[in-house]
Design an enzyme around this catalytic site. Structure first.
Site, PDB file in Angstrom:
ATOM      1  N   ASN A   1      -0.462  76.314  64.359  1.00 19.31           N
ATOM      2  CA  ASN A   1      -0.931  76.125  65.732  1.00 19.31           C
ATOM      3  C   ASN A   1       0.301  76.000  66.624  1.00 19.31           C
ATOM      4  OD1 ASN A   1      -2.018  75.287  68.136  1.00 19.31           O
ATOM      5  ND2 ASN A   1      -2.858  73.351  67.350  1.00 19.31           N
TER       6      ASN A   1
ATOM      7  N   LYS B   1       0.337  75.740  69.750  1.00 20.82           N
ATOM      8  CA  LYS B   1       0.044  74.941  70.950  1.00 20.82           C
ATOM      9  C   LYS B   1       0.595  75.663  72.183  1.00 20.82           C
ATOM     10  CE  LYS B   1      -0.159  70.915  68.018  1.00 20.82           C
ATOM     11  NZ  LYS B   1      -0.025  69.467  67.877  1.00 20.82           N
TER      12      LYS B   1
ATOM     13  N   HIS C   1      -9.659  70.651  68.950  1.00 19.22           N
ATOM     14  CA  HIS C   1      -8.393  69.959  68.653  1.00 19.22           C
ATOM     15  C   HIS C   1      -8.325  68.681  69.479  1.00 19.22           C
ATOM     16  CE1 HIS C   1      -4.138  69.095  68.334  1.00 19.22           C
ATOM     17  NE2 HIS C   1      -4.102  69.910  67.296  1.00 19.22           N
TER      18      HIS C   1
ATOM     19  N   GLU D   1      -6.019  67.412  71.077  1.00 19.14           N
ATOM     20  CA  GLU D   1      -5.337  67.562  72.370  1.00 19.14           C
ATOM     21  C   GLU D   1      -6.285  68.129  73.423  1.00 19.14           C
ATOM     22  OE1 GLU D   1      -1.999  69.737  70.819  1.00 19.14           O
ATOM     23  OE2 GLU D   1      -1.275  67.910  69.844  1.00 19.14           O
TER      24      GLU D   1
ATOM     25  N   GLU E   1      -7.341  66.045  61.225  1.00 15.36           N
ATOM     26  CA  GLU E   1      -6.054  65.761  61.861  1.00 15.36           C
ATOM     27  C   GLU E   1      -6.075  64.367  62.481  1.00 15.36           C
ATOM     28  OE1 GLU E   1      -3.820  69.626  62.935  1.00 15.36           O
ATOM     29  OE2 GLU E   1      -5.086  69.102  64.628  1.00 15.36           O
TER      30      GLU E   1
ATOM     31  N   GLY F   1       2.486  65.216  65.448  1.00 17.72           N
ATOM     32  CA  GLY F   1       3.781  65.203  66.136  1.00 17.72           C
ATOM     33  C   GLY F   1       4.560  63.919  65.995  1.00 17.72           C
TER      34      GLY F   1
ATOM     35  N   SER G   1       1.836  66.361  61.159  1.00 18.35           N
ATOM     36  CA  SER G   1       3.183  66.181  60.596  1.00 18.35           C
ATOM     37  C   SER G   1       3.345  66.786  59.197  1.00 18.35           C
ATOM     38  CB  SER G   1       3.577  64.694  60.598  1.00 18.35           C
ATOM     39  OG  SER G   1       3.678  64.218  61.935  1.00 18.35           O
TER      40      SER G   1
HETATM   41  P1  13P Z   1       2.245  68.691  64.053  1.00 20.04           P
HETATM   42  O1  13P Z   1       2.312  69.501  62.784  1.00 20.04           O
HETATM   43  O2  13P Z   1       3.297  69.078  65.047  1.00 20.04           O
HETATM   44  O3  13P Z   1       2.160  67.232  63.769  1.00 20.04           O
HETATM   45  O4  13P Z   1       0.854  69.113  64.763  1.00 20.04           O
HETATM   46  C1  13P Z   1      -0.319  69.084  64.033  1.00 20.04           C
HETATM   47  C2  13P Z   1      -1.392  69.721  64.836  1.00 20.04           C
HETATM   48  O5  13P Z   1      -1.859  69.174  65.809  1.00 20.04           O
HETATM   49  C3  13P Z   1      -1.850  71.064  64.411  1.00 20.04           C
HETATM   50  O6  13P Z   1      -3.018  71.433  65.080  1.00 20.04           O
END
Ligand code: 13P
Length: 245
Positions: free
Chosen positions: A9, A11, A93, A95, A163, A169, A208
């Site tokens: 992803n 983002k 997601h 976010e 997740e 992150g 992560s």
């Molecule tokens: P990270 O791997 O940067 O922690 O992000 C995970 C994520 O949100 C994937 O959709």
């Protein structure tokens, strides 16, 4: 046995110059053991699809609207993603749930739209740190998942991504036992909705995932792949995660 899915992803990252990472990835992964998916920002999908031609990876979107077309300025429909060559889409997601106030009910409508357009829908769920500390993880993710599935949806076009919000992150992850327990809980939720067909559905872990922990996480019982954020941006890191699958 479920074939693992390793999804990246990107983002809100990626300009034209970053397409070279996908060329590099193509050169680095050979014939992987897992299905591979890269979900770039919508602006790069069509160009990435061209790079992915004949390569062992597919391209997906990061969100879609619930309607096939119409007066929704700034939005992109599932049909448009498919038309650009995408074969999958990440939905719900954390976010998007946080930045755009997306509810599970809205996510369910998007899942229906994605399936209508023939896309694999990767439905994301995850608890906040406060919810985990309160011992509510299984209850929270189970409720999110149930509410994010549209009635009558065909489970073959669905995958789930667990997740934990606090692991995204942050460089922190749950313990292996904690991840396995949540995946088991989500599998039970899927079984309650879909019966034996739930056995064929993939449940990915995200939050992560890095080259250094991928092998351990991907070997956990009930973990059918990974949804990778930051470490999917560089071909070298993503290829190392793919090699661990
Ligand atoms: P990270 O791997 O940067 O922690 O992000 C995970 C994520 O949100 C994937 O959709």
């Amino acid at each position: 046995m479920r074939r693992k899915l390793i999804a990246g992803n990107w983002k809100m990252n990626g300009l034209s110059r970053d397409l070279v990472e996908v060329e590099r990835l193509r050169g680095a992964i050979g014939q992987p053991e897992a299905d591979i998916l890269i979900c770039p920002p919508a602006t790069l999908i069509a160009r990435m699809v061209r790079i992915a031609e004949g390569a062992p990876f597919a391209i997906g979107g990061q969100d879609c609207h619930w309607a096939p077309a119409g007066a929704h300025t700034g939005d992109i429909s599932a049909r448009m993603l498919a038309d650009a060559g995408a074969t999958a889409v990440i939905l719900g997601h954390s976010e998007r749930r946080a930045d755009h106030g997306e509810t599970s009910e809205l996510v369910a409508r998007k899942v229906a739209a994605a399936r209508q357009a023939g896309l694999l829908a990767i439905v994301c769920v995850g608890e906040t740190e406060a919810e985990r500390d309160a011992g509510r993880t299984l209850e929270v993710v189970g409720a999110q998942l149930r509410a994010s599935l549209p009635p009558g949806v065909d489970p073959r076009g669905l995958a789930v991504a667990y997740e934990p919000v606090w692991a995204i992150g942050s460089g922190r992850t749950p313990t292996g036992a904690e991840i396995a327990a949540v995946h088991e809980g989500l599998r039970a939720t899927l079984a309650a909705s879909f019966g034996p067909a739930a056995e064929g559905m993939r449940i990915l872990y995200g939050g992560s995932v890095k080259p250094g922990n991928a092998a351990e996480i991907l070997a956990l019982p009930g973990v059918d792949g990974a949804l990778v954020g930051g470490a999917s941006l560089r071909a070298e890191d993503f290829a190392a995660i793919i090699a661990a699958a």
